[in-house]
Every structure is written in structure tokens, then in C-alpha cells.
Design an enzyme around this catalytic site. Structure first.
Site, short mmCIF file in Angstrom:
data_model
loop_
_atom_site.label_atom_id
_atom_site.label_comp_id
_atom_site.label_asym_id
_atom_site.label_seq_id
_atom_site.Cartn_x
_atom_site.Cartn_y
_atom_site.Cartn_z
N ASP A 71 7.77 38.71 30.92
CA ASP A 71 8.06 40.03 30.38
C ASP A 71 8.54 40.95 31.49
O ASP A 71 8.43 40.65 32.67
CB ASP A 71 6.81 40.62 29.71
CG ASP A 71 7.12 41.75 28.73
OD1 ASP A 71 8.31 42.08 28.55
OD2 ASP A 71 6.16 42.31 28.16
N LYS A 72 9.07 42.09 31.05
CA LYS A 72 9.52 43.14 31.96
C LYS A 72 9.00 44.46 31.42
O LYS A 72 8.89 44.66 30.21
CB LYS A 72 11.05 43.11 32.02
CG LYS A 72 11.72 44.40 32.49
CD LYS A 72 12.11 45.21 31.29
CE LYS A 72 12.90 46.44 31.58
NZ LYS A 72 13.00 47.28 30.35
N HIS A 73 8.64 45.36 32.31
CA HIS A 73 8.19 46.68 31.89
C HIS A 73 8.91 47.73 32.72
O HIS A 73 9.00 47.63 33.94
CB HIS A 73 6.69 46.85 32.08
CG HIS A 73 6.19 48.21 31.67
ND1 HIS A 73 5.92 48.54 30.37
CD2 HIS A 73 5.96 49.33 32.41
CE1 HIS A 73 5.53 49.81 30.31
NE2 HIS A 73 5.55 50.31 31.53
N SER A 74 9.42 48.76 32.04
CA SER A 74 10.05 49.88 32.72
C SER A 74 9.16 51.11 32.61
O SER A 74 8.52 51.32 31.58
CB SER A 74 11.42 50.18 32.08
OG SER A 74 11.93 51.43 32.54
N THR A 121 11.56 51.75 23.55
CA THR A 121 12.23 50.57 22.98
C THR A 121 11.90 50.41 21.50
O THR A 121 12.76 50.04 20.69
CB THR A 121 11.81 49.31 23.76
OG1 THR A 121 12.21 49.46 25.13
CG2 THR A 121 12.46 48.06 23.19
N ARG A 176 -6.20 61.27 28.49
CA ARG A 176 -5.44 61.65 29.70
C ARG A 176 -4.28 62.57 29.35
O ARG A 176 -3.96 63.50 30.09
CB ARG A 176 -4.93 60.40 30.41
CG ARG A 176 -6.01 59.58 31.11
CD ARG A 176 -5.51 58.20 31.46
NE ARG A 176 -4.28 58.27 32.25
CZ ARG A 176 -3.30 57.37 32.16
NH1 ARG A 176 -3.39 56.36 31.32
NH2 ARG A 176 -2.24 57.50 32.91
N SER A 198 -3.45 51.26 32.85
CA SER A 198 -2.90 51.45 31.51
C SER A 198 -1.74 50.48 31.26
O SER A 198 -1.70 49.78 30.24
CB SER A 198 -2.42 52.89 31.34
OG SER A 198 -1.82 53.07 30.07
N LYS A 202 -2.34 46.14 29.14
CA LYS A 202 -1.61 45.67 27.96
C LYS A 202 -0.81 44.41 28.27
O LYS A 202 -0.71 43.50 27.45
CB LYS A 202 -0.69 46.79 27.44
CG LYS A 202 -1.43 48.00 26.92
CD LYS A 202 -0.51 48.98 26.24
CE LYS A 202 0.34 49.77 27.20
NZ LYS A 202 -0.41 50.80 27.92
N LYS A 203 -0.23 44.35 29.47
CA LYS A 203 0.56 43.17 29.85
C LYS A 203 -0.35 41.96 30.06
O LYS A 203 -0.01 40.83 29.68
CB LYS A 203 1.37 43.46 31.12
CG LYS A 203 2.43 44.54 30.92
CD LYS A 203 3.41 44.17 29.81
CE LYS A 203 4.48 45.22 29.62
NZ LYS A 203 5.38 44.91 28.48
#
Length: 441
Positions: free
Chosen positions: A81-84, A121, A169, A184, A188-189
Site C-alpha cells: 500500500d501507499k499513504h499520502s 481518495t 484531537r 493514527s 490503520k495500515k
């Protein structure tokens, strides 16, 4: 077991928390055992006193374990996966997931909605008629296995402690603290059961943390904590001093991504970031031995149409139209008012307040000012000028897609204010800055 207030006091006073203390607080977040006030105080104590590397890993793992943890060990290839960290015109996930899938990876991408000036997304995919952004787990697994990728939203049972703590938060001024940001994002990842993660950490005027050094600090923390928690991770710093794509707005960004996949239009900056992140994913999944090999493989999926084919397969499997790539205009909603925004004088773009560009899209109705707000998927801005472009009577700052005259006027004012013009060409800064490589377990 200590009282919650004892743990809060210890962290407030700068003490290092034991893993058991952290697990207790996270369990209380999940089952309601700690109050809203205690949760807010805990977040504020971390904001001011910080957490060391061991505490950050313990916090991330405890939040991961607050709900379901997926297992992809039955897949024939790695789960990647990728996260931005978010930006404007950043719709990289759509072509990237498909390209990695075409190379033998599996991409179970669990994405979020827009936050502030940044697009999400999930909101973009909601612009596709019929596409299920919240499928059941069985369908999610089926699509990942058969199409190689599935981009969906977070399910209720993945990292529920994060959902509660994030909401607290958000209203207590404790979002921008690196220990809580890392836990955070990564909880999730990790709950998604990944075998490798590529992080895209933005810097610049449209980034969540604009200063380069702050972005570098966050990227290093994400890589350190992820690897410490057993998830091989790399990070790239990418420039958000201007929109990544020339399109901003949910449906318009989907159309842009489809053009990229099919080869109708490929802008160099967007393509470079997409390929660089996808290549990192292939390295993490051991689907390529070198960065050169990984880059060549990703480029080949775009050139051959293999990435487009994977994306089309994913869309159909999740309920979207079979001819979306060929006939996007038949399926994506169109705004009734389309008009260029001309600059007040001719010149060369020397600087862009990218956050203001994102807020112009929000003003059109393409983003939220409150969590419950509905999104207009048809509105946005295309043909956005970039740094170094000459603008004037024959080249607008952008073309606004609006619902009405009021929306257009608001977007026009924001867009003009976001651009600074000069008479001398300027050079762009670096688009991509590598951070570090993942440790290989």
C-alpha cells in the site's frame, strides 16, 4: 493497572509510559472506559511531553489491536500500500494501485475522505456511479485477489480506537503532534495486514505540515515506527508548493486519473511521483531487485495498458460502469457553469498558495467545512497553471467548473489571490526527496 488519571499525570510530567499503560488507555478509548475529558487530557499530555520511539511503537500496536487485523497470507503475492499525507490535485492512488497490481502486487488500499483543503481518495471514487466504497470484507478480499487492487473506505472494525481519538484531537488542537500522527496513520495500515508500505509525505504550501524540516521529521518518525512495529516502510518527501495535477475537484480528478491510465494525457510531475511511489512498493514486495528494474516495470504497465486494464477490472468488480475508462463523460457528473479565471495582469507564475487553491475547491462545494457536509462531485478547477507558466489573456490561471455564479465568483477570487506573478522565470524546487529505505526483516 493504574487509574487513567495517574497515567495522564505521568505523561503530563514527562514520564515514559510503559506499554501496559498505553494499552490500558487505548482499551479505554475503545470500550468507553475513559471519558472524553480524560481522552482529551491524554492527547494534550502527549502533545506537550511527546513520546519516545518505544512509546510510539506501543501506541501504534495497541491502536492496531483495538479492532480487526486483516490477514493476507493466502494471497499469491505481497499485500502492498501507499499513504499520502494529503495535498491538492493528489489523485496518485488511482493509477498507482492499478500499476502495482499489474506487476504482481496486491493493493488492499483503505483510504480516507478529504480533510480541510486536501482532497480524499474516497470522495473521488464516490464520484463514480455504482462504485462501492464501503463493501463487505468478503467482497473486498475477492476484488483484491481477482483484480489485484481495491480502493475502499475504513471499515468500522479497523482501529476503532483511532477513530475516537482522532475526533477528540480534531476539536482539541492536538492533531499536529508527530507521536499521534504516526500512530493514527500507521495503526490503520498495520490493521490492514500489509507486507509493505510506501509513504508520500508532502511539504510546501499545500501540505499538512508545510515546512520541509517538519515533513522530514514526520517521514522519519513514520518509517521508524512502522519498521519497529514490523511493517517494512519507505518514505518519499514530495513537493506540494503547487498542485500535483492540473485538476482539483473530485470527479475532475477521477477524469484526470483516467486520462493518465489510458495515455490520453500524462503530465510529467504527476507521472514522476506516481512511478516513484509505485516503484518503492515493488521493492518492498520483492517484485523487483533494483529501483531501475522497479521503475521500468511500472512504466511498462502504463505503456502497455496493463494498469488501465487492472483499474477497469477493479471498478467493475466494485459495482462501477464497465466503460468508465472509455467514456468517462457519460458517467461523471458535469457542472453547469464552466469558465476560465484570467489573471489580473499577464506574467509568469512565481509562487502559488496551494492551500488557497484547495480552499477554492471547497468554496465551490467540492470539500467539507463540517464533517456532515455533502460534496458536489462535479465542481472543481482544471488546467491549473504551474510555477514557471506564463499566464495572461490567452492562458488562464485555471478553468472553474461551478454550480452557479456565486460559486464561480468565490472560486475566482480565491484562485487569483493564490497566485503570485512576476516577469522573470523561476526554477522549481525538487519534486521528490528520498528519506530512507526500509529495514528488511
Amino acid at each position: 493497572m493504574r487509574l487513567p488519571q495517574e497515567i495522564i499525570t505521568a505523561k503530563r510530567d514527562g514520564a515514559k509510559l510503559a506499554a501496559a499503560d498505553i494499552r490500558q488507555m487505548v482499551a479505554g478509548l475503545t470500550d468507553g472506559g475513559i471519558s472524553e475529558g480524560q481522552a482529551a487530557a491524554f492527547a494534550m499530555a502527549i502533545f506537550f511531553s511527546g513520546m519516545d520511539a518505544e512509546e510510539r511503537v506501543a501506541m501504534t500496536l495497541a491502536m492496531r489491536d483495538s479492532g480487526t487485523v486483516l490477514d493476507w497470507s493466502d494471497l499469491p503475492g505481497p499485500a502492498l500500500d501507499k499513504h499520502s499525507t494529503g495535498g491538492v490535485g493528489d489523485t496518485v492512488s488511482l493509477p498507482l494501485a492499478a500499476a502495482v497490481a499489474a506487476c504482481g502486487g496486491h493493493v488492499p488500499m483503505i483510504s480516507g475522505r478529504g480533510l480541510g483543503h486536501t482532497g480524499g481518495t474516497l470522495d473521488k471514487l464516490d464520484a463514480v456511479p455504482g462504485y462501492l466504497t464501503q463493501p463487505g470484507l468478503e467482497l473486498f478480499r475477492k476484488v483484491v485477489r481477482e483484480a489485484g487492487c481495491a480502493i475502499i473506505g475504513q471499515t468500522a472494525d479497523l482501529a476503532p480506537a483511532d477513530r475516537r481519538l482522532y475526533a477528540i484531537r480534531d476539536v482539541t488542537g492536538t492533531v499536529e503532534t508527530i507521536p499521534l500522527l504516526t500512530s493514527s496513520i500507521l495503526s490503520k495500515k498495520l490493521a490492514a495486514g500489509l507486507h509493505g508500505l510506501a509513504m508520500d509525505v508532502k511539504f510546501g504550501s499545500g501540505a499538512f505540515l508545510p515546512p520541509l524540516e517538519k515533513a522530514r521529521e514526520l517521514a522519519a518518525a513514520l518509517v521508524s515506527v512502522a519498521n519497529g512495529a514490523g511493517l517494512p516502510t519507505t518514505a518519499l518527501l514530495t513537493d506540494m508548493d503547487e498542485p500535483l495535477a492540473s485538476a482539483a475537484g473530485n470527479g475532475l480528478e477521477v477524469a484526470y486519473a483516467l486520462d493518465h491510465l489510458t495515455g490520453r494525457r500524462r503530465e510529467p510531475r504527476f507521472h514522476e511521483v506516481t512511478v516513484a511511489l509505485a516503484a518503492q512498493m515493488l521493492l518492498l514486495g520483492k517484485l523487483a531487485a533494483t529501483i531501475e528494474e522497479a521503475t521500468a516495470k511500472i512504466e511498462a504497465t502504463f505503456a502497455s495498458g496493463a494498469a488501465a486494464e487492472r483499474f477497469a477490472r477493479m471498478v467493475v468488480a466494485l459495482g462501477g460502469p464497465a466503460d468508465l475508462l472509455e467514456r468517462p463523460q457519460a458517467h461523471l457528473a458535469a457542472a453547469p457553469l464552466v469558465r476560465p479565471v484570467l489573471p489580473e495582469r499577464a506574467g509568469i507564475v512565481t509562487k502559488i498558495d496551494t492551500r488557497a487553491v484547495g480552499l477554492a475547491v471547497v468554496a465551490l462545494g467540492g470539500g467539507r467545512t463540517r464533517p456532515q457536509d455533502a460534496i458536489d462531485h462535479a465542481v472543481g478547477i482544471v488546467e491549473l497553471a504551474g510555477i514557471g507558466d506564463s499566464v495572461g489573456p490567452d492562458r488562464p490561471l485555471g478553468i472553474v467548473h461551478a454550480r452557479d455564479e456565486a460559486g464561480f465568483s468565490a472560486a475566482q477570487a480565491r484562485l487569483r489571490a493564490a497566485y503570485r506573478l512576476g516577469d522573470v522565470p523561476v526554477e522549481r524546487g525538487p519534486l521528490i526527496i528520498p528519506v530512507t529505505e526500509a529495514s528488511q526483516p
